[in-house]
Design a protein around this motif. Sequence first.
Motif, mmCIF file in Angstrom:
data_model
loop_
_atom_site.group_PDB
_atom_site.id
_atom_site.type_symbol
_atom_site.label_atom_id
_atom_site.label_comp_id
_atom_site.label_asym_id
_atom_site.label_seq_id
_atom_site.Cartn_x
_atom_site.Cartn_y
_atom_site.Cartn_z
ATOM 1 N N PRO A 2 41.342 73.652 72.703
ATOM 2 C CA PRO A 2 42.323 72.588 72.893
ATOM 3 C C PRO A 2 41.614 71.246 73.067
ATOM 4 O O PRO A 2 40.601 71.169 73.770
ATOM 5 C CB PRO A 2 43.027 72.975 74.202
ATOM 6 C CG PRO A 2 42.787 74.424 74.362
ATOM 7 C CD PRO A 2 41.482 74.730 73.686
ATOM 8 N N GLY A 3 42.113 70.232 72.413
ATOM 9 C CA GLY A 3 41.560 68.890 72.580
ATOM 10 C C GLY A 3 40.252 68.646 71.854
ATOM 11 O O GLY A 3 39.603 67.626 72.057
ATOM 12 N N SER A 4 39.825 69.571 70.986
ATOM 13 C CA SER A 4 38.543 69.378 70.303
ATOM 14 C C SER A 4 38.664 68.404 69.132
ATOM 15 O O SER A 4 37.653 67.975 68.571
ATOM 16 C CB SER A 4 37.998 70.729 69.814
ATOM 17 O OG SER A 4 38.950 71.381 69.000
ATOM 18 N N GLY A 5 39.889 68.048 68.758
ATOM 19 C CA GLY A 5 40.082 67.073 67.681
ATOM 20 C C GLY A 5 40.634 67.669 66.392
ATOM 21 O O GLY A 5 40.559 67.051 65.330
ATOM 22 N N LYS A 6 41.212 68.852 66.477
ATOM 23 C CA LYS A 6 41.736 69.527 65.277
ATOM 24 C C LYS A 6 42.814 68.700 64.569
ATOM 25 O O LYS A 6 42.741 68.466 63.368
ATOM 26 C CB LYS A 6 42.331 70.898 65.649
ATOM 27 C CG LYS A 6 41.333 71.868 66.228
ATOM 28 C CD LYS A 6 42.001 73.167 66.643
ATOM 29 C CE LYS A 6 43.001 73.014 67.773
ATOM 30 N NZ LYS A 6 42.422 72.609 69.063
ATOM 31 N N THR A 7 43.800 68.257 65.360
ATOM 32 C CA THR A 7 44.909 67.526 64.748
ATOM 33 C C THR A 7 44.431 66.180 64.201
ATOM 34 O O THR A 7 44.867 65.749 63.123
ATOM 35 C CB THR A 7 46.057 67.348 65.765
ATOM 36 O OG1 THR A 7 46.474 68.650 66.180
ATOM 37 C CG2 THR A 7 47.238 66.624 65.153
ATOM 38 N N THR A 8 43.504 65.541 64.918
ATOM 39 C CA THR A 8 42.961 64.259 64.438
ATOM 40 C C THR A 8 42.263 64.465 63.092
ATOM 41 O O THR A 8 42.481 63.705 62.143
ATOM 42 C CB THR A 8 41.969 63.677 65.476
ATOM 43 O OG1 THR A 8 42.567 63.741 66.775
ATOM 44 C CG2 THR A 8 41.616 62.247 65.143
ATOM 45 N N ASN A 26 32.444 67.458 66.114
ATOM 46 C CA ASN A 26 33.179 66.206 66.305
ATOM 47 C C ASN A 26 32.480 65.330 67.335
ATOM 48 O O ASN A 26 32.541 65.604 68.526
ATOM 49 C CB ASN A 26 34.611 66.538 66.747
ATOM 50 C CG ASN A 26 35.494 65.308 66.780
ATOM 51 O OD1 ASN A 26 35.125 64.258 66.264
ATOM 52 N ND2 ASN A 26 36.662 65.444 67.388
ATOM 53 N N GLU A 31 32.296 58.034 68.418
ATOM 54 C CA GLU A 31 32.163 56.941 67.451
ATOM 55 C C GLU A 31 30.777 56.306 67.504
ATOM 56 O O GLU A 31 30.202 55.944 66.482
ATOM 57 C CB GLU A 31 33.170 55.817 67.741
ATOM 58 C CG GLU A 31 34.621 56.199 67.696
ATOM 59 C CD GLU A 31 35.091 56.976 68.931
ATOM 60 O OE1 GLU A 31 34.531 58.059 69.186
ATOM 61 O OE2 GLU A 31 36.013 56.498 69.612
ATOM 62 N N ASP A 42 38.049 60.605 65.157
ATOM 63 C CA ASP A 42 38.799 59.377 65.450
ATOM 64 C C ASP A 42 38.564 58.312 64.381
ATOM 65 O O ASP A 42 39.504 57.719 63.865
ATOM 66 C CB ASP A 42 38.380 58.819 66.817
ATOM 67 C CG ASP A 42 39.401 59.175 67.893
ATOM 68 O OD1 ASP A 42 40.346 59.931 67.566
ATOM 69 O OD2 ASP A 42 39.248 58.707 69.031
HETATM 70 N N1 LIG Z 1 36.424 59.542 71.468
HETATM 71 C C1 LIG Z 1 36.900 60.432 70.612
HETATM 72 N N2 LIG Z 1 38.064 61.020 70.881
HETATM 73 C C2 LIG Z 1 38.545 61.927 70.034
HETATM 74 C C3 LIG Z 1 37.854 62.282 68.843
HETATM 75 N N3 LIG Z 1 38.565 63.216 68.179
HETATM 76 C C4 LIG Z 1 39.670 63.440 68.940
HETATM 77 N N4 LIG Z 1 39.647 62.657 70.042
HETATM 78 C C5 LIG Z 1 40.684 62.560 71.075
HETATM 79 O O1 LIG Z 1 40.861 63.784 71.728
HETATM 80 C C6 LIG Z 1 42.234 64.005 71.984
HETATM 81 C C7 LIG Z 1 42.679 65.329 71.405
HETATM 82 O O2 LIG Z 1 42.597 65.271 69.996
HETATM 83 P P1 LIG Z 1 43.489 66.219 69.081
HETATM 84 O O3 LIG Z 1 43.115 65.910 67.673
HETATM 85 O O4 LIG Z 1 44.907 66.131 69.446
HETATM 86 O O5 LIG Z 1 42.912 67.628 69.508
HETATM 87 P P2 LIG Z 1 43.484 69.064 69.154
HETATM 88 O O6 LIG Z 1 42.288 69.916 68.965
HETATM 89 O O7 LIG Z 1 44.444 68.986 68.042
HETATM 90 O O8 LIG Z 1 44.211 69.439 70.514
HETATM 91 P P3 LIG Z 1 45.317 70.609 70.761
HETATM 92 O O9 LIG Z 1 46.254 70.592 69.590
HETATM 93 O O10 LIG Z 1 45.957 70.220 72.040
HETATM 94 O O11 LIG Z 1 44.540 71.868 70.882
HETATM 95 C C8 LIG Z 1 43.001 62.822 71.405
HETATM 96 O O12 LIG Z 1 43.289 61.910 72.414
HETATM 97 C C9 LIG Z 1 42.018 62.253 70.405
HETATM 98 O O13 LIG Z 1 42.201 60.844 70.251
HETATM 99 C C10 LIG Z 1 36.612 61.610 68.553
HETATM 100 O O14 LIG Z 1 35.975 61.824 67.520
HETATM 101 N N5 LIG Z 1 36.193 60.706 69.476
#
Ligand SMILES: Nc1nc2c(ncn2[C@@H]2O[C@H](COP(=O)(O)OP(=O)(O)OP(=O)(O)O)[C@@H](O)[C@H]2O)c(=O)[nH]1
Length: 355
Positions: free
Chosen positions: A9-15, A198, A201, A231
């Motif tokens: 969770p929060g590793s940046g998958k959706t981004t 990931n 920046e 990001d």
């Molecule tokens: N600083 C930074 N923040 C990032 C980066 N990639 C993602 N984030 C931040 O991390 C948070 C979670 O990113 P998501 O892409 O939602 O992560 P996810 O893996 O889809 O999360 P879940 O769906 O909850 O499992 C967001 O606030 C993003 O802006 C990155 O490369 N750098």
Amino acid sequence: MKVGIIGKPGSGKTTLFQAISRGQAQHSHTKEPVHSVVTVPDPRFEYFVGLYNPKKISPATIDFVDDIARLGTDRGREYSDEAMGELRTADALVLVVDAFETSPPDPDNVQSEVMQFMEELTFRDLMVLENRLERIAKQLRGPQAAQNLRVEQQAVEKMKAALEQGQRYSDVQLDETERKSLAGFQLLTAKPTVVAINVGEDIASEADELFSATLGYLTSIGIQGFCLSADIEKEISELEEADQKEYLAGLGISEPVADKMIRAIYSSCRLITFFTVSEKEVHAWPLRTGSTALEAADSIHSDLARGFIRAEVVSWEDIREAEGWDPAKAAGKLKLVGKEHIIEDGDSLFIRFKV
Ligand SMILES: Nc1nc2c(ncn2[C@@H]2O[C@H](COP(=O)(O)OP(=O)(O)OP(=O)(O)O)[C@@H](O)[C@H]2O)c(=O)[nH]1
Ligand SMILES: [Mg+2]
């Protein structure tokens, strides 16, 4: 071809998913996970389109699925059947690992997280194999236990033993029968996996160097990896196409993440591309490295394989040099080949068939 994105969770998958789908994702509020069909970038395809100006264009595409099964989370221990089904039918996986939270980034941590994921996939496969062995054992007690059940049992036991020893599916030597016995399980460890590290920046331009040992280690165990800043990539994907390259170059990043990632997926899945080209349609087709003309024909349509007579093959270089299929043919560059001929990356094909 379907590729599932997985990671904590929060590793940046959706981004990352949003960056590669460039706003094409088909969001649906009722049904998870979300899919996005992404075009495979290929300058050769662009060239053919320019040359033929065809009525229909069919580039190769990849169906990406965001957060395909919520692996590696506590809640993930209980999957919906739908999520598990999606995961099992994926052709490859992209594992997103968070390296942006800790500063300076910690390559050892990334490596151990990758290994943890691999262990989790192994664990899931072992459960499937063990269940199957139990059922086989019961059936074998019956009066007319079939020989093919014993064959399957042996294949399952062999794979189970290998996975228990920490081997990966691709490390195990399988013959055709064993491969067939195991195909139905759609084992997770058999899926080519690409690791996306990931990073923050601030270190995007030097990330490949910082993680070179980790990337090297992953390569040594048959896993392709690359670094990105999700990001940044998402921001860039929202710019006008003309501005994207310049912006990337300014940040010291050589190409958009979609290109990098798709190349890693093609290479992990050992895929090449062949083309069918005419004024009617220019089409790019993915094909396993080492496939024959017959297999290429079959991937277009089973009729073409059934009634296969011959294939006409011209390489991409020859078409470009002669500026067209017909001029290349006139220059003696066309090969007439049979079923067993091995197709090369960039070949253009015309299948002669009769059904
Ligand atoms: N600083 C930074 N923040 C990032 C980066 N990639 C993602 N984030 C931040 O991390 C948070 C979670 O990113 P998501 O892409 O939602 O992560 P996810 O893996 O889809 O999360 P879940 O769906 O909850 O499992 C967001 O606030 C993003 O802006 C990155 O490369 N750098
Ligand atoms: Mg998400």
